[in-house]
Write a protein that holds these residues in place. Sequence first.
Motif, PDB file in Angstrom:
ATOM      1  N   ALA A   1       9.936   3.909   1.451  1.00  0.00           N
ATOM      2  CA  ALA A   1       8.632   4.273   2.139  1.00  0.00           C
ATOM      3  C   ALA A   1       8.260   2.970   3.151  1.00  0.00           C
ATOM      4  O   ALA A   1       7.542   3.097   4.211  1.00  0.00           O
ATOM      5  CB  ALA A   1       7.664   4.188   0.843  1.00  0.00           C
ATOM      6  N   SER A   2       8.799   1.521   2.631  1.00  0.00           N
ATOM      7  CA  SER A   2       8.327   0.534   3.602  1.00  0.00           C
ATOM      8  C   SER A   2       9.242   0.570   4.811  1.00  0.00           C
ATOM      9  O   SER A   2       8.849  -0.135   5.869  1.00  0.00           O
ATOM     10  CB  SER A   2       8.831  -0.789   2.856  1.00  0.00           C
ATOM     11  OG  SER A   2       7.882  -0.811   1.738  1.00  0.00           O
TER      12      SER A   2
ATOM     13  N   CYS B   1       0.800  -1.076   0.117  1.00  0.00           N
ATOM     14  CA  CYS B   1       0.000   0.103  -0.112  1.00  0.00           C
ATOM     15  C   CYS B   1       0.920   1.183   0.127  1.00  0.00           C
ATOM     16  O   CYS B   1       0.361   2.233  -0.439  1.00  0.00           O
ATOM     17  CB  CYS B   1      -0.943   0.079   1.188  1.00  0.00           C
ATOM     18  SG  CYS B   1      -1.906  -1.411   1.175  1.00  0.00           S
ATOM     19  N   ASP B   2       2.119   1.285   0.364  1.00  0.00           N
ATOM     20  CA  ASP B   2       2.937   2.435   0.610  1.00  0.00           C
ATOM     21  C   ASP B   2       3.403   2.685  -0.750  1.00  0.00           C
ATOM     22  O   ASP B   2       3.934   3.812  -0.908  1.00  0.00           O
ATOM     23  CB  ASP B   2       4.167   1.925   1.462  1.00  0.00           C
ATOM     24  CG  ASP B   2       4.822   0.847   1.065  1.00  0.00           C
ATOM     25  OD1 ASP B   2       4.102  -0.062   0.506  1.00  0.00           O
ATOM     26  OD2 ASP B   2       5.791   0.569   2.089  1.00  0.00           O
ATOM     27  N   TYR B   3       3.054   2.102  -1.814  1.00  0.00           N
ATOM     28  CA  TYR B   3       3.301   2.335  -3.310  1.00  0.00           C
ATOM     29  C   TYR B   3       2.185   2.223  -4.055  1.00  0.00           C
ATOM     30  O   TYR B   3       2.318   2.002  -5.130  1.00  0.00           O
ATOM     31  CB  TYR B   3       4.501   1.501  -3.789  1.00  0.00           C
ATOM     32  CG  TYR B   3       6.007   1.605  -2.939  1.00  0.00           C
ATOM     33  CD1 TYR B   3       6.538   2.604  -3.254  1.00  0.00           C
ATOM     34  CD2 TYR B   3       6.509   0.551  -2.417  1.00  0.00           C
ATOM     35  CE1 TYR B   3       7.814   3.001  -2.545  1.00  0.00           C
ATOM     36  CE2 TYR B   3       7.715   0.889  -1.657  1.00  0.00           C
ATOM     37  CZ  TYR B   3       8.366   1.951  -1.852  1.00  0.00           C
ATOM     38  OH  TYR B   3       9.494   2.225  -1.227  1.00  0.00           O
TER      39      TYR B   3
ATOM     40  N   ASP C   1       5.396  -0.836  -8.920  1.00  0.00           N
ATOM     41  CA  ASP C   1       4.733   0.427  -8.119  1.00  0.00           C
ATOM     42  C   ASP C   1       4.230   1.523  -8.677  1.00  0.00           C
ATOM     43  O   ASP C   1       4.862   2.043  -9.690  1.00  0.00           O
ATOM     44  CB  ASP C   1       5.773   0.662  -6.884  1.00  0.00           C
ATOM     45  CG  ASP C   1       6.243  -0.602  -6.157  1.00  0.00           C
ATOM     46  OD1 ASP C   1       7.384  -0.743  -5.980  1.00  0.00           O
ATOM     47  OD2 ASP C   1       5.606  -1.684  -5.942  1.00  0.00           O
ATOM     48  N   ASN C   2       3.739   2.412  -8.042  1.00  0.00           N
ATOM     49  CA  ASN C   2       3.295   3.679  -8.268  1.00  0.00           C
ATOM     50  C   ASN C   2       3.115   3.993  -9.813  1.00  0.00           C
ATOM     51  O   ASN C   2       3.306   4.724 -10.558  1.00  0.00           O
ATOM     52  CB  ASN C   2       4.422   4.722  -8.221  1.00  0.00           C
ATOM     53  CG  ASN C   2       5.091   4.510  -6.736  1.00  0.00           C
ATOM     54  OD1 ASN C   2       4.192   4.503  -5.650  1.00  0.00           O
ATOM     55  ND2 ASN C   2       6.375   4.593  -6.572  1.00  0.00           N
TER      56      ASN C   2
ATOM     57  N   SER D   1       2.557  12.571  -2.328  1.00  0.00           N
ATOM     58  CA  SER D   1       1.455  11.977  -1.663  1.00  0.00           C
ATOM     59  C   SER D   1       0.016  12.632  -2.408  1.00  0.00           C
ATOM     60  O   SER D   1       0.000  13.188  -3.388  1.00  0.00           O
ATOM     61  CB  SER D   1       1.260  13.098  -0.280  1.00  0.00           C
ATOM     62  OG  SER D   1       0.855  14.412  -0.508  1.00  0.00           O
TER      63      SER D   1
ATOM     64  N   GLU E   1      11.156  10.397  -4.719  1.00  0.00           N
ATOM     65  CA  GLU E   1      10.206  10.232  -3.510  1.00  0.00           C
ATOM     66  C   GLU E   1       8.757  10.231  -4.188  1.00  0.00           C
ATOM     67  O   GLU E   1       8.392  11.094  -4.932  1.00  0.00           O
ATOM     68  CB  GLU E   1      10.217  11.363  -2.658  1.00  0.00           C
ATOM     69  CG  GLU E   1       9.230  11.191  -1.421  1.00  0.00           C
ATOM     70  CD  GLU E   1       9.290  12.414  -0.517  1.00  0.00           C
ATOM     71  OE1 GLU E   1       8.416  12.447   0.245  1.00  0.00           O
ATOM     72  OE2 GLU E   1      10.468  12.973  -0.589  1.00  0.00           O
ATOM     73  N   HIS E   2       7.954   9.178  -3.853  1.00  0.00           N
ATOM     74  CA  HIS E   2       6.620   9.135  -4.369  1.00  0.00           C
ATOM     75  C   HIS E   2       5.770  10.158  -3.559  1.00  0.00           C
ATOM     76  O   HIS E   2       5.586  10.337  -2.442  1.00  0.00           O
ATOM     77  CB  HIS E   2       5.997   7.795  -3.927  1.00  0.00           C
ATOM     78  CG  HIS E   2       4.463   7.534  -4.215  1.00  0.00           C
ATOM     79  ND1 HIS E   2       4.076   7.749  -5.569  1.00  0.00           N
ATOM     80  CD2 HIS E   2       3.298   7.338  -3.590  1.00  0.00           C
ATOM     81  CE1 HIS E   2       2.638   7.641  -5.595  1.00  0.00           C
ATOM     82  NE2 HIS E   2       2.438   7.217  -4.370  1.00  0.00           N
TER      83      HIS E   2
END
Length: 291
Positions: free
Chosen positions: A221-222, A149-151, A163-164, A265, A262-263
Motif C-alpha cells: 500500500a505504501s 495512514c495507508d494501514y 497495522d490494520n 476499503s 489486501e487491506h
Amino acid sequence: MTTSSSEQGVSLGMPELPAPDYPDDVRTRLERDAREIIARYPDSRSALLPLLHLVQSEEGHVTRTGMRFCADVLGLTTAEVTAVATFYTMYRRKPSGDYQVGVCTNTLCAVMGGDAIFEALQEHLGVGNGETTDDGKVTLEHIECNAACDYAPVVMVNWEFFDNQTPASIKRLVDDLRAGRPVTPTRGAPLCTFKETARILAGFPDEREGATESGGSAGPASLVGLRLAKGEAAPARVVHPRDGGPQDAGPHDAVHQPSPTEHLSSHDAPEDTSASDPSHPAGPVGEEGEG
C-alpha cells in the motif's frame, strides 16, 4: 473571608532536595556509554536527546536522577535538561509498562476504527490514557499520527507497527504481551521491551540475532505512489454499492478482486479480525522485492 494556603492544598515547605545519584557501578557504566554518545557530536550538548534515551533505558522512565546525570556529563543545568525532557513525549516522566501500546486517534485512524480500539482497550485493560496495568506490563496511550495512514487504524507497541487493527485483534495482542507470548510486528524489527527500545534509540546497536535483517521495508500500500510515478499501470477497481449489484462499467474497465492479503476499503464489509492476518496481527504480505 480568605482561604489559607494550607487549606488550598499549597505546600509551603522546603524546596525539593537534589536528586540522588546512581549507585557507583551504574554510574560508571552509564558514563562509559555517555562518552561514546557524546563523541558523535562536535558540540557535546547536542548529545542530550540520546542521553535522555540512555537514562530512560536504565529505569524505564526519565527520573530526576537521570536528568541530573545528563546535566553533569554535559555541563548543563538541571533546568535546561528538564526543559527538553518535558517537551518530547517519547520521554516518560513516571514509571510505565514494559510495552507502550499507543493507539493512533488522529483523523484517518479515528474514522477507520482507532477511537473504537482505544475505548475497547481501556475497558479490556481497566486503565485510562497514560496509565499502566497492575502487572506493569502495558501502558496505554493516545498517540499522534504515525505516518502509516495507508494501514489505518494503526497501533504501535514500543514504536513498532501493528497495522490494520480491530478491537478484537488488539485485545488479543495485549493479552499475548501480558502473558509473555511471542508477538510479531507488522513491519520493522522484532518486538523488545521499552527499556531495550530506549537503548536502541540512544544509538546503540540492536544486538539480538537477526533483528536488523528482519526490518523489512514498505508494504504494498505504501508503494502505490512510487509505482504510479514509475509509469506502472495499476489495475482498476470498481467498488460495488452496498445496496445493489455492480455498477455499469465500460468495456475496458476491469473489476479488481482483492487478494486475501489486501487491506479492504471502507466500502467493504467490516472484518472480524485484522486484514493483515486473520489469525493474529502479523502484517500484510509484501510482493517480491518489497520485504
